[in-house]
Design a protein around this motif. Structure first.
Motif, PDB file in Angstrom:
ATOM      1  N   VAL A 160      -4.757   6.724  -1.807  1.00 53.97           N
ATOM      2  CA  VAL A 160      -4.065   5.508  -1.401  1.00 53.97           C
ATOM      3  C   VAL A 160      -4.197   4.476  -2.509  1.00 53.97           C
ATOM      4  O   VAL A 160      -5.302   4.210  -2.999  1.00 53.97           O
ATOM      5  CB  VAL A 160      -4.635   4.947  -0.079  1.00 53.97           C
ATOM      6  CG1 VAL A 160      -3.996   3.606   0.268  1.00 53.97           C
ATOM      7  CG2 VAL A 160      -4.435   5.938   1.062  1.00 53.97           C
ATOM      8  N   SER A 176      -3.650   0.588  -3.235  1.00 50.96           N
ATOM      9  CA  SER A 176      -3.487  -0.716  -2.581  1.00 50.96           C
ATOM     10  C   SER A 176      -3.366  -1.787  -3.647  1.00 50.96           C
ATOM     11  O   SER A 176      -4.216  -1.874  -4.536  1.00 50.96           O
ATOM     12  CB  SER A 176      -4.687  -1.028  -1.686  1.00 50.96           C
ATOM     13  OG  SER A 176      -4.803  -0.074  -0.657  1.00 50.96           O
ATOM     14  N   ARG A 220       0.838  -1.201   0.000  1.00 52.03           N
ATOM     15  CA  ARG A 220       0.000   0.000   0.000  1.00 52.03           C
ATOM     16  C   ARG A 220       0.868   1.244   0.000  1.00 52.03           C
ATOM     17  O   ARG A 220       1.838   1.344   0.750  1.00 52.03           O
ATOM     18  CB  ARG A 220      -0.902  -0.019   1.229  1.00 52.03           C
ATOM     19  CG  ARG A 220      -1.946   1.071   1.218  1.00 52.03           C
ATOM     20  CD  ARG A 220      -2.985   0.861   2.296  1.00 52.03           C
ATOM     21  NE  ARG A 220      -3.719  -0.362   2.024  1.00 52.03           N
ATOM     22  CZ  ARG A 220      -4.269  -1.116   2.976  1.00 52.03           C
ATOM     23  NH1 ARG A 220      -4.151  -0.790   4.239  1.00 52.03           N
ATOM     24  NH2 ARG A 220      -4.932  -2.207   2.654  1.00 52.03           N
ATOM     25  N   ALA A 274       0.576   5.610  -0.046  1.00 49.94           N
ATOM     26  CA  ALA A 274      -0.194   6.858   0.024  1.00 49.94           C
ATOM     27  C   ALA A 274       0.427   7.800  -0.986  1.00 49.94           C
ATOM     28  O   ALA A 274       1.634   8.054  -0.944  1.00 49.94           O
ATOM     29  CB  ALA A 274      -0.122   7.464   1.420  1.00 49.94           C
TER      30      ALA A 274
END
Length: 185
Positions: free
Chosen positions: A127, A129, A111, A113
């Motif tokens: 974000v 993922s 993940r 940001a």
């Protein structure tokens, strides 16, 4: 130079169409879109073990298209598989922090940001993922990009363009995991 969303999309649109044929069977969708947010989701089942797919994720310079970078060269991108690491681009006396690695769970979750490209200047939260899980003898690969801002950002208008660009990156990631090359022969 700052990436122009229009120029980026125009260059990427033809390539994205070609990658859609190459990656075949990949599922992409704008899951949710509003003036203050959007969610993009991409999924594909690969005939490759999760560990092999996961190993490719932090090697962003291998699968991210350099046309969608500030320097124009993916070789300038880097990202380590460790929490707090920078998804960065460095060239000459220039540098861009595209994101920060938030989570690394080996062979399962990665993940970051980061508000990519022109979203960075809009002060939105985003974000990315990427998940891998066993699926039969292969891997189910999923990429989800969640972006939140304010209604003044008009993110619903940007979602289709961001979807095209990020969808291309997903297809390239799939190709590298399966063939070792971002663009299939």
């Amino acid at each position: 130079r700052e990436m122009s969303m229009h120029a980026t999309i125009t260059r990427g649109a033809i390539a994205a169409a070609a990658f859609a044929v190459i990656a075949g069977g990949a599922n992409a969708e704008v899951k949710q879109s509003a003036a203050d947010s959007f969610v993009l989701t991409y999924t594909k089942t690969l005939d490759v073990a999760p560990a092999k797919v996961y190993a490719v994720i932090p090697a962003v310079e291998r699968w991210w298209n350099g046309e969608h970078s500030y320097s124009g060269d993916a070789a300038n991108l880097s990202m380590k598989a460790e929490a707090g690491a920078c998804f960065c681009e460095r060239w000459k006396d220039n540098a861009v922090q595209h994101g920060t690695v938030l989570m690394v769970i080996r062979d399962q979750a990665f993940r970051v940001a980061g508000a990519f490209g022109p979203l960075q200047g809009m002060a939105v939260n985003a974000v990315l993922s990427i998940g891998t899980r066993p699926e039969g003898s292969g891997t189910a690969l999923t990429m989800v990009y969640r972006v939140n801002g304010t209604s003044a950002n008009a993110l619903d208008k940007l979602a289709p363009d961001v979807d095209q660009v990020l969808g291309e990156q997903f297809r390239r990631l799939v190709n590298v995991a399966m063939t070792g090359k971002a663009v299939a022969p």
